[in-house]
Write an enzyme that holds these catalytic residues in place. Structure first.
Site, PDB file in Angstrom:
ATOM      1  N   ARG A  95     -43.157  17.858  32.174  1.00 31.39           N
ATOM      2  CA  ARG A  95     -44.223  18.481  31.858  1.00 31.39           C
ATOM      3  C   ARG A  95     -44.508  17.534  30.675  1.00 31.39           C
ATOM      4  O   ARG A  95     -45.833  16.782  31.166  1.00 31.39           O
ATOM      5  CB  ARG A  95     -43.915  19.442  31.289  1.00 31.39           C
ATOM      6  CG  ARG A  95     -43.717  20.759  32.529  1.00 31.39           C
ATOM      7  CD  ARG A  95     -44.127  22.419  31.818  1.00 31.39           C
ATOM      8  NE  ARG A  95     -43.516  22.657  33.354  1.00 31.39           N
ATOM      9  CZ  ARG A  95     -43.631  24.731  33.547  1.00 31.39           C
ATOM     10  NH1 ARG A  95     -44.540  25.563  33.194  1.00 31.39           N
ATOM     11  NH2 ARG A  95     -43.436  25.146  34.183  1.00 31.39           N
ATOM     12  N   GLU A 145     -48.722  22.985  45.568  1.00 26.65           N
ATOM     13  CA  GLU A 145     -47.902  21.773  46.922  1.00 26.65           C
ATOM     14  C   GLU A 145     -49.073  22.304  47.996  1.00 26.65           C
ATOM     15  O   GLU A 145     -48.959  20.667  48.494  1.00 26.65           O
ATOM     16  CB  GLU A 145     -46.426  22.587  46.410  1.00 26.65           C
ATOM     17  CG  GLU A 145     -45.167  21.949  45.930  1.00 26.65           C
ATOM     18  CD  GLU A 145     -45.568  23.337  44.677  1.00 26.65           C
ATOM     19  OE1 GLU A 145     -44.898  23.365  43.766  1.00 26.65           O
ATOM     20  OE2 GLU A 145     -45.829  24.417  45.128  1.00 26.65           O
ATOM     21  N   THR A 158     -43.824  14.793  39.864  1.00 25.71           N
ATOM     22  CA  THR A 158     -43.357  16.018  40.230  1.00 25.71           C
ATOM     23  C   THR A 158     -44.211  17.460  39.585  1.00 25.71           C
ATOM     24  O   THR A 158     -44.927  18.070  39.938  1.00 25.71           O
ATOM     25  CB  THR A 158     -41.753  16.759  40.142  1.00 25.71           C
ATOM     26  OG1 THR A 158     -42.236  17.545  41.436  1.00 25.71           O
ATOM     27  CG2 THR A 158     -41.818  17.400  39.057  1.00 25.71           C
TER      28      THR A 158
END
Length: 589
Positions: A226, A486, A572
């Site tokens: 992050r 996702e 990610t």
């Protein structure tokens, strides 16, 4: 000038005899020659440090007893202390021509980097689609982002996340003393959506309020994906030096996590202290220590310091050395001994992004990282042989593996695999390319089914394929939805790869469900049961909703030249990082 007196010699220069004058001048000329030689031919002190430190920076891989491990830990701590004093790096050159061509630069040249991209990051018109319906849908996603941001700003500014029902901020524990997770996670989303006023607010907060010297245990994984990922992305997209300065400072603070006997990092780190020892209270998690490579390679590129790359390459070295059951990577590893702790394998939580980062490391290296390629496709063969299953109803899914016994469960987190398989299909073995693309489509279809089979048309945290159930949650503890990205992520990748219109339609279904069930007056909230028509909200607007869910939706409804895949990979947390084209980065030939 005052000369030291010798017997029979006057202190005055005029009183020197001819032979003495000659000796003195000879000495003086020698001194001048020595000084000039030192100036032009000796390396400076920073280079000397790099030369000597290069022999000790890399930590050896050890797999053995804890006594051996402790000795290695002491050596690792000493090496790390020396590394932190190092001011840069150098490369060993074999010829004068190579030395000229590959001379490391002291600073990253942003303008040179931008010129070496194959296309503009924002496309010809910020990815504006020509189709009116698609443009209208994209504008709706932009409005959702502004609504979520405005509420965060109004009720939770500077906190990590927004509680939209009670309209206050949430700090949590996984970031330790760090603040502003939603701000860092939103920087690139605001920028690519052309919400520039909001982007400037976020940038100013980073410059003036982001404190990296906070005490408290932070998740290495979460801080990396992050904060490091968000700051790197913001820098590469905008060139603003404040992001580079902050991310390099933060990167240095993460290095003590690697001071373990094996080099496998601890799961937690205290950013306010360098004092972490190697002893971990538990095992390291595959998806955590395996999800550092993209960001740490870029930290080395920006800092011109190889230590970040060396840390993650050491992880690979150990993983290649130890035995893998049936070719699979279990989810837990001891950072002390370097051995697997238990044989639980999953492409969902605990394992997921390790595999994602293998194929993305290969792509980010401009397809030169052959080791990452080999590890990815070898793992994929094992996954196909052991985990890929088909339900009686014809749905393809990824089961979990527990010591040889299959658990016919697939988590929402595993739904990223559709996109991962898709972007990796092209570089697989010729006879496998179509199979991988087909498998990507099948997995994405199954994840879409987990959405359509719920009352809210949103997917549960996990769904099962046993006892007659298919793509549905059978346990109360698995029925919640926390604004996860996702499934939408795989829609976006599959759209880019196939341009099949069904993926945009599926994305729009998700938008409608989010608006109907997750939008409240104070922002967006997750829900506790996707199968209940009367929803109960969890009172949390996750920072990844701003970083991932809304960004992937926006890209799904944009033209492909907005953050084109030939120039960018997404970490990610959906932060775009540039592919290292060999002619644009100092660290690559």
């Amino acid at each position: 000038m005052v000369f030291r007196k010798f017997p029979g010699v006057s202190a005055s220069g005029m009183g020197l005899r001819l032979s003495q004058k000659f000796v003195f001048l000879l000495f003086l000329s020698g001194l001048v020659t020595l000084c000039l030689g030192a100036l032009f031919f000796l390396p400076d002190s920073a280079r000397l440090k790099r030369i000597f430190l290069s022999k000790t920076e890399a930590q050896p891989v050890t797999v053995g007893s804890e006594n051996d491990a402790r000795e290695q830990a002491r050596k690792a701590d000493a090496a790390a202390a020396r590394v932190r004093r190092s001011s840069g790096r150098t490369r060993t050159e074999t010829t004068a021509a190579q030395n000229d061509a590959r001379q490391p630069r002291d600073t990253f040249e942003y303008d040179r980097f931008k010129k070496c991209l194959l296309g503009s990051p924002l496309g010809s018109d910020r990815g504006k689609p020509g189709d009116p319906q698609t443009l209208q849908r994209r504008d709706k996603v932009k409005e959702m982002m502004k609504f979520a941001w405005d509420n965060y700003k109004h009720y939770a500014w500077g906190k990590n996340e927004l509680r939209p029902l009670t309209r206050n901020g949430h700090i949590g524990t996984m970031f330790g003393g760090l603040r502003g997770a939603s701000i860092i996670d939103s920087l690139d989303t605001l920028y690519i959506m052309d919400l520039l006023e909001e982007y400037e607010e976020a940038k100013d907060w980073v410059e003036n309020n982001l404190d990296l010297n906070s005490n408290g245990e932070s998740s290495l994984f979460e801080v990396n994906i992050r904060y490091v990922g968000g700051l790197l992305s913001a820098y590469y997209l905008t060139g603003n030096e404040v992001f580079k300065k902050k991310v390099l400072e933060l990167g240095e603070k993460l290095l003590p996590a690697f001071n373990t006997p094996t080099g496998i990092p601890r799961g937690v780190i205290n950013l306010g202290s360098w004092s972490w020892g190697w002893a971990s209270a538990g095992s390291s998690i595959l998806a955590e220590f395996g999800t550092l490579h993209l960001e740490f390679v870029h930290l080395s590129e920006l800092s011109n310091n190889p230590v970040f790359r060396e840390k993650v390459m050491n992880i690979r070295k150990l993983l290649n050395k130890i035995e893998k059951p049936h070719g699979l990577y279990p989810n837990f590893l001891s950072p002390v001994t370097g051995n697997w702790v238990q044989h639980h394998v999953s492409l969902g939580g605990l394992g997921d992004s390790f595999y994602e980062y293998l194929i993305k490391s290969y792509l980010m290296s401009d397809k030169t990282d052959e080791e990452a390629k080999k590890m990815y496709y070898s793992a994929l063969e094992a996954i196909e042989a052991n985990l890929v299953q088909q339900s009686p109803g014809g749905l393809t899914y990824l089961a979990e593996w527990r010591g040889g016994i299959l658990d016919h469960k697939m988590g929402h987190l595993a739904c990223f695999a559709g996109g991962m398989l898709g972007i990796g299909a092209e570089d697989g073995a010729p006879e496998k390319k179509q199979r991988y693309l087909d498998l990507a489509g099948e997995i994405t279809h199954t994840c879409h089914e987990s959405y359509t089979r719920s009352a809210t048309k949103l997917g549960p945290e996990a769904f099962r394929f046993d006892a007659g159930a298919e793509a549905t949650a059978t346990r109360l503890s698995e029925r919640y939805y926390i604004l996860r990205p996702e499934v939408i992520e795989s829609y976006m990748y599959m759209w880019r790869l196939t341009h099949d219109p069904k993926y945009r339609e599926w994305g729009w279904e998700a938008v409608e469900a989010l608006e109907k069930h997750c939008r409240v007056e104070g922002g967006y909230s997750g829900i506790r049961d996707v199968y209940a028509s009367a929803v109960s909200h969890d009172n949390m607007q996750q920072s990844f909703f701003l970083s991932e869910t809304l960004k992937y939706l926006y890209l799904l409804f944009s033209d492909d030249d907005l953050l084109p895949l030939q120039d960018w990979v997404f970490n990610t947390e959906a932060h775009p990082l540039p592919i290292i084209h060999r002619n644009s980065f100092a660290g690559f030939p």
